[in-house]
Design a protein around this motif. Sequence first.
Motif, PDB file in Angstrom:
ATOM      1  N   UNK A 227      51.041  68.169  48.677  1.00 38.61           N
ATOM      2  CA  UNK A 227      49.989  67.436  49.383  1.00 38.61           C
ATOM      3  C   UNK A 227      50.594  66.163  49.966  1.00 38.61           C
ATOM      4  N   UNK A 228      50.625  66.105  51.296  1.00 40.93           N
ATOM      5  CA  UNK A 228      51.327  65.014  51.975  1.00 40.93           C
ATOM      6  C   UNK A 228      50.400  64.143  52.814  1.00 40.93           C
ATOM      7  N   UNK A 229      49.108  64.183  52.560  1.00 45.09           N
ATOM      8  CA  UNK A 229      48.169  63.399  53.351  1.00 45.09           C
ATOM      9  C   UNK A 229      48.475  61.901  53.229  1.00 45.09           C
ATOM     10  N   UNK A 230      48.735  61.270  54.372  1.00 49.36           N
ATOM     11  CA  UNK A 230      48.998  59.837  54.400  1.00 49.36           C
ATOM     12  C   UNK A 230      50.256  59.409  53.691  1.00 49.36           C
ATOM     13  N   UNK A 231      51.216  60.325  53.501  1.00 47.82           N
ATOM     14  CA  UNK A 231      52.406  59.989  52.720  1.00 47.82           C
ATOM     15  C   UNK A 231      53.215  58.873  53.363  1.00 47.82           C
ATOM     16  N   UNK A 232      53.149  58.764  54.696  1.00 48.79           N
ATOM     17  CA  UNK A 232      53.900  57.710  55.384  1.00 48.79           C
ATOM     18  C   UNK A 232      53.447  56.321  54.949  1.00 48.79           C
ATOM     19  N   UNK A 233      52.184  56.195  54.559  1.00 52.69           N
ATOM     20  CA  UNK A 233      51.664  54.903  54.098  1.00 52.69           C
ATOM     21  C   UNK A 233      52.431  54.430  52.877  1.00 52.69           C
ATOM     22  N   UNK A 234      52.789  55.361  52.004  1.00 52.86           N
ATOM     23  CA  UNK A 234      53.414  55.015  50.731  1.00 52.86           C
ATOM     24  C   UNK A 234      54.932  54.932  50.827  1.00 52.86           C
ATOM     25  N   UNK A 235      55.438  55.116  52.021  1.00 49.53           N
ATOM     26  CA  UNK A 235      56.852  54.841  52.289  1.00 49.53           C
ATOM     27  C   UNK A 235      56.980  53.537  53.063  1.00 49.53           C
ATOM     28  N   UNK A 236      56.187  53.399  54.116  1.00 48.02           N
ATOM     29  CA  UNK A 236      56.243  52.201  54.953  1.00 48.02           C
ATOM     30  C   UNK A 236      55.687  50.987  54.211  1.00 48.02           C
ATOM     31  N   UNK A 237      54.504  51.131  53.599  1.00 42.24           N
ATOM     32  CA  UNK A 237      53.851  50.004  52.955  1.00 42.24           C
ATOM     33  C   UNK A 237      54.691  49.322  51.886  1.00 42.24           C
ATOM     34  N   UNK A 238      55.182  50.052  50.871  1.00 45.48           N
ATOM     35  CA  UNK A 238      56.000  49.406  49.839  1.00 45.48           C
ATOM     36  C   UNK A 238      57.278  48.781  50.380  1.00 45.48           C
ATOM     37  N   UNK A 239      57.942  49.439  51.332  1.00 41.35           N
ATOM     38  CA  UNK A 239      59.178  48.865  51.866  1.00 41.35           C
ATOM     39  C   UNK A 239      58.897  47.564  52.612  1.00 41.35           C
ATOM     40  N   UNK A 240      57.859  47.546  53.431  1.00 41.70           N
ATOM     41  CA  UNK A 240      57.522  46.332  54.178  1.00 41.70           C
ATOM     42  C   UNK A 240      57.106  45.213  53.220  1.00 41.70           C
ATOM     43  N   UNK A 241      56.218  45.520  52.292  1.00 43.14           N
ATOM     44  CA  UNK A 241      55.727  44.507  51.365  1.00 43.14           C
ATOM     45  C   UNK A 241      56.800  43.968  50.445  1.00 43.14           C
ATOM     46  N   UNK A 242      57.631  44.849  49.903  1.00 44.41           N
ATOM     47  CA  UNK A 242      58.660  44.420  48.959  1.00 44.41           C
ATOM     48  C   UNK A 242      59.757  43.630  49.659  1.00 44.41           C
ATOM     49  N   UNK A 243      60.159  44.052  50.840  1.00 39.27           N
ATOM     50  CA  UNK A 243      61.144  43.276  51.602  1.00 39.27           C
ATOM     51  C   UNK A 243      60.590  41.897  51.939  1.00 39.27           C
ATOM     52  N   UNK A 244      59.329  41.846  52.337  1.00 42.00           N
ATOM     53  CA  UNK A 244      58.718  40.558  52.669  1.00 42.00           C
ATOM     54  C   UNK A 244      58.618  39.659  51.443  1.00 42.00           C
ATOM     55  N   UNK A 245      58.212  40.230  50.302  1.00 37.49           N
ATOM     56  CA  UNK A 245      58.123  39.439  49.079  1.00 37.49           C
ATOM     57  C   UNK A 245      59.476  38.886  48.655  1.00 37.49           C
ATOM     58  N   UNK A 246      60.519  39.710  48.754  1.00 32.99           N
ATOM     59  CA  UNK A 246      61.857  39.243  48.423  1.00 32.99           C
ATOM     60  C   UNK A 246      62.334  38.164  49.369  1.00 32.99           C
ATOM     61  N   UNK A 247      62.033  38.323  50.672  1.00 29.86           N
ATOM     62  CA  UNK A 247      62.455  37.331  51.657  1.00 29.86           C
ATOM     63  C   UNK A 247      61.780  35.987  51.404  1.00 29.86           C
TER      64      UNK A 247
END
Length: 284
Positions: A227-247
């Motif tokens: 089941x891959x519904x909206x799977x891109x959200x859970x790849x893009x979202x964590x990477x963007x948020x975690x990189x931003x938090x670290x920065x």
Amino acid sequence: MTSHCQEIEEEQMSRIEKGDGNGCHGGIETVICTSPGIVCLTQKLIAEIIGTYFIIFSGCGVVVVNVLYDGIVTFPGICVTWGLIVMVMIYSTGHISGAHFNPAVTVTFAVFRRFPWYQVPLYIGAQLTGSLLASLTLKLMFTLTPKAFFGTTPSDSSGQALVAEIIISFLLMFVISGVATDSRATGELAGIAVGMTIILNVFVAGPISGASMNPARSLGPAIVLGRYKGIWVYIVGPFVGILAGGFVYNFMRFTNKPLRELTKSASFLRSVAPKDNDSNSTKS
């Protein structure tokens, strides 16, 4: 455990420089003794697999149990379970592998030069392996119904879920950077702080996006259950948020250094400056 591995490597190099060789007598022992870095890296990867496995097994397992057994766990129980299992795994394996358990965290550490880039693919592979194995275990243990899907899908729109994932992932990495990478923090409390952050994030974003914060957490169940519904959200979202938090945290830490140096300099000058009483007594 990272420092212990470094000590092993330094000791090995010292022996080689002194002409003592590797201290082994042949066979597989020679291979192991001449490659302490490989041994340490293998230990780290095993720790990442085990840690990620039990995080997914416990966190996703409690979701399945709650659905199949008429809500016996309850939503607050699910939130607490996620936080507790992460805390337990941090204290169990953090001294071995750093307790990443999250591809986005691993990449962010590498971006800010706190983790070697050559180990990034290996760590990500270990994390995905742990997630896949845990998801497969849950699939074999339970007779899953459509409602018992233990992956993550947006409850409403993908945009809403994406925003939620970015915000909670930002907070997660901001806390990790503060308690686990800053020497001024109390490192012994890192597991508690990160675990509590995950509990809060699941409380807030669980009903919206499932509160993944981790691509491995979402990809494992999605692949095993198809089941891959909206799977891109859970790849893009964590990477963007975690990189931003670290920065943001690293920017704060960087800009704080001159202030600390000025404070130390001012304290030093005050300590060596002559006092008024001393100067008056000299004049008299």
